[in-house]
Structures are given as structure tokens and as C-alpha cells.
Write a protein that holds these residues in place. Structure first.
Motif: not given
Length: 252
Positions: A165-166, A170-171, A185-188, A205-207
Motif C-alpha cells: 500500500e501507498s 512510502y510503500a 520508494k513509492n508504490i509506482k 494506493s494498493h497492489i
């Protein structure tokens, strides 16, 4: 495509810059605009852009105040201002460029091209870090993701990642049998690494790891309930792909 946002306290300036970018910098997509630092913080957190065009003098906090609230900064910056006394501070924030209003088309194109090169290099370096690790493993071995920690790296099996989640730029990784791990690092940046069939980005915001999906609740985009009890929103534009992953037609 490079995802960009525009932050300037004068909507007219944002409109003009947007038109210039659309005409002369087709490698960009404009994800949103804001006219003060407070809205700018929210916009960046929601859209996770690659590049931010940032005015410095704004009400309710300067562009530098905005960056202080978002540390660590995971995007490139092009400062745009009517004043010429900020160059040293702009350099401190590692801005790619410092453009004075009215913005020159040639200078804008040059700044965007430099930003594109830097963004590309960062994305490639992230992929290479993980590739080099995975190449050392036998083909049949479980692949792992290297997550940065204070001491170095934690290597996590992909199959153990429940979701990512973002949160505030942050990730945050939720992992089976482990405490959650927060990466700067960010989620992207992780989306490009989590390309296995088991992962799907369902929202900005979610993977999620689809192997841990417990229920789907119908709605415009719908809601996903994970095995860990978490309920997550599905973005409308992601709904059809989610249904396809489970061999289902999109619910009416």
C-alpha cells in the motif's frame, strides 16, 4: 509516459503551463493541478507523479514547505517562479531546473527532456537491482524482492507478499508471517517489479497478491476483502482487469 502534476497559486499559470506542455511535451500526461501547498501535498500523495512543476511562493506554505512534508521526495522537480533569488535553495532540493516566469518554450522543453532522462535512469536502476538478484537464483526457485531496511535489505519471497500500500509517499508491504516493511520508494516503482501473474494494482494506493483475495463486494469499482481481513477499494478503471484475472465477466 511521464506522469506530472502542476502546483501554482495562480490557476491562470497552471492553465498556460498545461497548454504548453500538451503542445510541446507530448511525453507527459498531466495527472492534476493544485493552487496551494496544502492541496499540492494531497495531490502528490494521491497521484504519485514522476515529475512535479512547483511554484515557490504560494499561500499556506511555500514550495519548499511542501517538499519538507513529503520527505523523502520520490519524484523529480522543476521549480517555476517569478523570482530569481531562490536558485541556491532550489539546488539544495536537487531540482532538475529552475525556470523563471514567463516560461520560455525552449527552456521548458529542455527541462522536461532532462527530467525524462533522470526518471528513466531511476526506473532502470530499480529494475536492475532486482534483476541481478533474481538471475542468481535457479529458474525453478522462488523469486524474491529486495526491500531496503535500516541495516541493508530484507529479501522477501513474492508468494509471501499479501499486499503493498501507498502511505505518505512510502510503500508499505504486508507480508505473511512477518511484520510490515516500509520502503522509502513509492508504490509506482514497485509496480514494475511486481509483474508476476499473482499481482495486480487495484487502486493508486494498493497492489494486491490475488492469491490472498477472500471476497469481492460489488459496487462502482467494488471492494476487495483480503484473507488478512483488510477491505480495499477497487478503482473503477481497474475493475475489469480484476474480473478478468478470476475468469469472470464484469458484474453489472
Amino acid at each position: 509516459m511521464i506522469r506530472a502534476v502542476l502546483i501554482d497559486d495562480e490557476p491562470k499559470n497552471n492553465r498556460i503551463l498545461k497548454l504548453m506542455l500538451e503542445e510541446f511535451c507530448p511525453q507527459l500526461t498531466i495527472e492534476g493541478q493544485a493552487d496551494n501547498a496544502e492541496e499540492g501535498v494531497t495531490l502528490i500523495q494521491e497521484t504519485e507523479p514522476d515529475l512535479v512543476f512547483l511554484d515557490i511562493e504560494m499561500p499556506f506554505g511555500s514550495g519548499f514547505d511542501l517538499l519538507d512534508r513529503l520527505k523523502p521526495v520520490n519524484f523529480e522537480i522543476i521549480f517555476i517562479t517569478a523570482f530569481n533569488n531562490y536558485s541556491l535553495k532550489a539546488i539544495k532540493y536537487s531540482a532538475l531546473d529552475y525556470l523563471l516566469k514567463p516560461v520560455s518554450i525552449d527552456e521548458l522543453i529542455a527541462a522536461v527532456n532532462k527530467a525524462a532522462e533522470k526518471i528513466k535512469a531511476r526506473q532502470v536502476n530499480t529494475r536492475i537491482e532486482n534483476l541481478l538478484y533474481n538471475l542468481k537464483k535457479p529458474a525453478a526457485a522462488v523469486q524474491k524482492l529486495a526491500l531496503p531496511s535500516k541495516e541493508g535489505y530484507v529479501f522477501v519471497s513474492l508468494s509471501d507478499i499479501i499486499r503493498c500500500e501507498s502511505k505518505n509517499g512510502y510503500a508499505v508491504f504486508h507480508i505473511k508471517g512477518m511484520e510490515k516493511i516500509t520502503s522509502s520508494k513509492n508504490i509506482k516503482e514497485y509496480e514494475s517489479l511486481l509483474q508476476d501473474d499473482m499481482f495486480l494494482r487495484i487502486h493508486n494506493s494498493h497492489i494486491i497478491n490475488i492469491n490472498y483475495v477472500a471476497k469481492y463486494h460489488r459496487g462502482r469499482g467494488g471492494l476487495i476483502e483480503m484473507e488478512d481481513g483488510t477491505t480495499l477499494e477497487v478503482a473503477t478503471r481497474r475493475k475489469e482487469e480484476l474480473m478478468a484475472r478470476f475468469g469472470l465477466t464484469k458484474p453489472q
